[in-house]
Design an enzyme around this catalytic site. Structure first.
Site, PDB file in Angstrom:
ATOM      1  N   GLU A 198     -11.317   4.462   6.485  1.00 54.22           N
ATOM      2  CA  GLU A 198     -10.123   5.099   7.041  1.00 54.22           C
ATOM      3  C   GLU A 198     -10.575   6.330   7.811  1.00 54.22           C
ATOM      4  O   GLU A 198     -10.463   7.472   7.358  1.00 54.22           O
ATOM      5  CB  GLU A 198      -9.138   5.477   5.919  1.00 54.22           C
ATOM      6  CG  GLU A 198      -7.794   5.915   6.483  1.00 54.22           C
ATOM      7  CD  GLU A 198      -6.854   6.484   5.439  1.00 54.22           C
ATOM      8  OE1 GLU A 198      -7.252   6.594   4.269  1.00 54.22           O
ATOM      9  OE2 GLU A 198      -5.725   6.844   5.815  1.00 54.22           O
ATOM     10  N   HIS A 227      -9.372   1.845  -0.307  1.00 51.97           N
ATOM     11  CA  HIS A 227      -9.283   2.521   0.984  1.00 51.97           C
ATOM     12  C   HIS A 227     -10.659   2.362   1.623  1.00 51.97           C
ATOM     13  O   HIS A 227     -11.663   2.767   1.021  1.00 51.97           O
ATOM     14  CB  HIS A 227      -8.988   4.007   0.800  1.00 51.97           C
ATOM     15  CG  HIS A 227      -7.558   4.309   0.472  1.00 51.97           C
ATOM     16  ND1 HIS A 227      -6.975   3.920  -0.696  1.00 51.97           N
ATOM     17  CD2 HIS A 227      -6.609   4.987   1.180  1.00 51.97           C
ATOM     18  CE1 HIS A 227      -5.708   4.332  -0.700  1.00 51.97           C
ATOM     19  NE2 HIS A 227      -5.456   4.977   0.424  1.00 51.97           N
ATOM     20  N   GLN A 229      -9.140   9.642  -5.325  1.00 53.74           N
ATOM     21  CA  GLN A 229      -8.813  10.259  -4.027  1.00 53.74           C
ATOM     22  C   GLN A 229      -9.882  11.230  -3.509  1.00 53.74           C
ATOM     23  O   GLN A 229     -10.164  11.301  -2.324  1.00 53.74           O
ATOM     24  CB  GLN A 229      -7.464  11.002  -4.150  1.00 53.74           C
ATOM     25  CG  GLN A 229      -7.069  11.862  -2.968  1.00 53.74           C
ATOM     26  CD  GLN A 229      -6.549  11.063  -1.798  1.00 53.74           C
ATOM     27  OE1 GLN A 229      -5.420  10.599  -1.808  1.00 53.74           O
ATOM     28  NE2 GLN A 229      -7.382  10.875  -0.784  1.00 53.74           N
ATOM     29  N   HIS A 253       0.850  -1.201   0.000  1.00 49.75           N
ATOM     30  CA  HIS A 253       0.000   0.000   0.000  1.00 49.75           C
ATOM     31  C   HIS A 253       0.885   1.251   0.000  1.00 49.75           C
ATOM     32  O   HIS A 253       1.510   1.594   0.997  1.00 49.75           O
ATOM     33  CB  HIS A 253      -0.921   0.019   1.222  1.00 49.75           C
ATOM     34  CG  HIS A 253      -1.919   1.128   1.168  1.00 49.75           C
ATOM     35  ND1 HIS A 253      -3.274   0.905   1.036  1.00 49.75           N
ATOM     36  CD2 HIS A 253      -1.775   2.477   1.191  1.00 49.75           C
ATOM     37  CE1 HIS A 253      -3.915   2.056   1.006  1.00 49.75           C
ATOM     38  NE2 HIS A 253      -3.008   3.036   1.098  1.00 49.75           N
ATOM     39  N   ASP A 260       2.282   3.182   2.952  1.00 48.59           N
ATOM     40  CA  ASP A 260       1.325   4.254   2.657  1.00 48.59           C
ATOM     41  C   ASP A 260       2.004   5.524   2.135  1.00 48.59           C
ATOM     42  O   ASP A 260       1.747   5.938   1.015  1.00 48.59           O
ATOM     43  CB  ASP A 260       0.468   4.552   3.903  1.00 48.59           C
ATOM     44  CG  ASP A 260      -0.872   5.178   3.570  1.00 48.59           C
ATOM     45  OD1 ASP A 260      -1.186   5.331   2.378  1.00 48.59           O
ATOM     46  OD2 ASP A 260      -1.614   5.514   4.510  1.00 48.59           O
ATOM     47  N   HIS A 301       1.579   5.371  -2.068  1.00 50.42           N
ATOM     48  CA  HIS A 301       1.101   6.459  -2.952  1.00 50.42           C
ATOM     49  C   HIS A 301       2.327   7.063  -3.632  1.00 50.42           C
ATOM     50  O   HIS A 301       2.913   8.027  -3.131  1.00 50.42           O
ATOM     51  CB  HIS A 301       0.342   7.515  -2.147  1.00 50.42           C
ATOM     52  CG  HIS A 301      -0.939   6.995  -1.575  1.00 50.42           C
ATOM     53  ND1 HIS A 301      -2.154   7.203  -2.190  1.00 50.42           N
ATOM     54  CD2 HIS A 301      -1.181   6.245  -0.477  1.00 50.42           C
ATOM     55  CE1 HIS A 301      -3.102   6.607  -1.469  1.00 50.42           C
ATOM     56  NE2 HIS A 301      -2.541   6.026  -0.425  1.00 50.42           N
TER      57      HIS A 301
END
Ligand code: FE2
Length: 433
Positions: free
Chosen positions: A218, A215, A157, A58, A315, A60
């Site tokens: 969260e 996701h 996002q 995971h 992350d 970005h």
């Protein structure tokens, strides 16, 4: 018999010690004690843990290192707040070029390979009509393929329904070659729209034969229950074993009876779960400014007990959401072990599996592992076993990809200047020394 490479005397994560690993044509061909063969190159790994490569399930990559460049963030921030990070990223995104994103991503990949990471599953934001990140990371994926397997997730996002055009942009990203479907149901405008987004995104994945990594929940809101819909849709569409729920932070504060019903549903649907210990503990569990503070990570020991595949992800590294990070999956496992309070021998091993074999299964990587027939991909660590590797965030003495050494770091030894004591000290320690 002549081989290309033999790694001699290795300790393996499963507890075997003093094993030789023979490599030919980029594949492991033998794993046995005292291998009777010669090789063009030999590496002495006596008393060293040799692990299959680290995997980050995971990440970005389109945002990584943005904080490392002094002029990259559009304004100062408090750092560590999820929603502030999202809006900061949205401002920054408008200024990005594919070249700038690719340059940061390539720099990060250099850090990753040096730290023994050889596969990364990265989200790429599709809430951008130019699809700048998609264009950049597809190019990066091609360029790093010789040393990192980069798997990309189309990630809305700013919300699949909430961001104008996101539904179209996500499909365009998949058409361009992004191979996993993402989502962010807890960021849609209402619980109902979150639920609908999960259903629609899962149907896209089923139609196109793609994996899913969402996701999910969260948030510190105990009523955020999109994981329930994700489990239902996985079951309905026959996507068992192809879906990952990332974060699940809200599960930490959910009603206990509800969780006792939920975990078997996740197990039944064969959904994998990826908590992100570093960013979860930074962003969640603040209990709205009050005390006592919760921990912001999902219920890892209970999910593990139910037989659910668990991966720890990194992350973020120096991006709008997180100021630290250095591509160190052992640091991720170290934090995961602490936040989940997993310190027993089996539990520490499970934390090591969460950065190696489990994410490999989740990403459906071919030829991963240390058995004959697997790719000759491995890491020689300055540690004797998985516990010591996590304890020391051990130095990666050699990183091997397809039988070639692609990174080396000298063993860490400190010169000791204390009178009457030895003149050097290593942080490795064995009672028999
Ligand atoms: Fe994330």
């Amino acid at each position: 018999m002549a081989m290309d490479l033999i790694v001699r005397g290795a300790n393996l994560p499963d507890g075997r010690v003093g094993v030789d690993i023979g490599v030919q044509d980029g594949r492991i061909v033998a794993v046995e004690p005292a291998l009777k063969a010669e090789a063009g190159q030999e590496i002495d790994a006596t008393d060293r843990l040799v692990s299959p490569p680290f995997i980050d399930a995971h990440f970005h990559m389109d945002a990584t290192l943005a904080r490392a460049l002094t002029d990259a963030l559009p304004r100062p921030d408090q750092a560590g707040l999820l929603f502030e990070g999202i809006y900061l990223w949205d401002e920054l995104k408008k200024q990005l070029t594919p070249e700038a994103v690719a340059e940061r991503a390539m720099t990060y990949c250099d850090m990753a390979i040096a730290q023994g990471i050889q596969a990364i599953r990265s989200h790429v934001d599709v809430c951008d009509e130019r699809l700048t990140g998609v264009e950049a990371l597809l190019e990066v994926k091609r360029r790093v393929a010789p040393y990192i397997d980069l798997q990309l997730i189309a990630f809305p996002q700013m919300g699949y329904y909430r961001y104008p055009g996101a539904q179209d942009h996500l499909r365009r990203a998949l058409d361009m070659g992004v191979e996993v479907v993402g989502g962010i149901p807890h960021f849609e405008r209402s619980m109902a729209e979150g639920t609908e987004s999960v259903t629609e995104l899962m149907e896209i994945a089923a139609e196109r034969g793609l994996l899913v990594d969402m996701h999910c929940d969260e948030t510190d809101d105990p009523m955020s229950r999109h994981i329930e819909t994700l489990a239902r849709e996985t079951h309905r569409l026959g996507l068992q074993g192809r879906v990952t729920a990332s974060h699940l932070a809200s599960m930490h504060v959910m009603d206990n009876y509800y969780v006792s019903k939920l975990i078997p549903l996740i197990a039944e649907s064969e959904i994998g779960v990826t908590p992100n210990p570093l960013t979860n503990i930074a962003a969640w569990g603040h209990n709205n400014g009050s005390y006592p503070k919760w921990r912001g990570m999902t219920r890892v020991p209970e999910l593990r007990e139910a037989g659910i595949t668990l991966a720890f992800g990194q992350d973020c590294v120096m991006d709008p959401w997180y100021v630290y990070g250095c591509a160190d999956m052992l640091e991720v496992a170290h934090m995961g072990s602490h936040v989940a309070a997993m310190f027993g021998a089996d539990e520490v091993r499970a934390c090591f599996d969460a950065i190696t074999v489990n994410p490999a299964r989740m990403m459906q990587l071919e030829g991963y592992g240390l058995a004959p027939g697997c790719h000759a991909d491995m890491v020689v660590l300055q540690a004797a076993d998985p516990l010591e590797a996590i304890r020391l965030r051990a130095t990666r003495l050699a990183v091997i990809r397809r039988g070639e050494v692609v990174a080396r770091t000298p063993a860490t030894v400190t010169e000791l200047l204390v009178p009457g004591r030895p003149n050097s000290v290593a942080l490795t320690y064995k009672p028999t020394d």
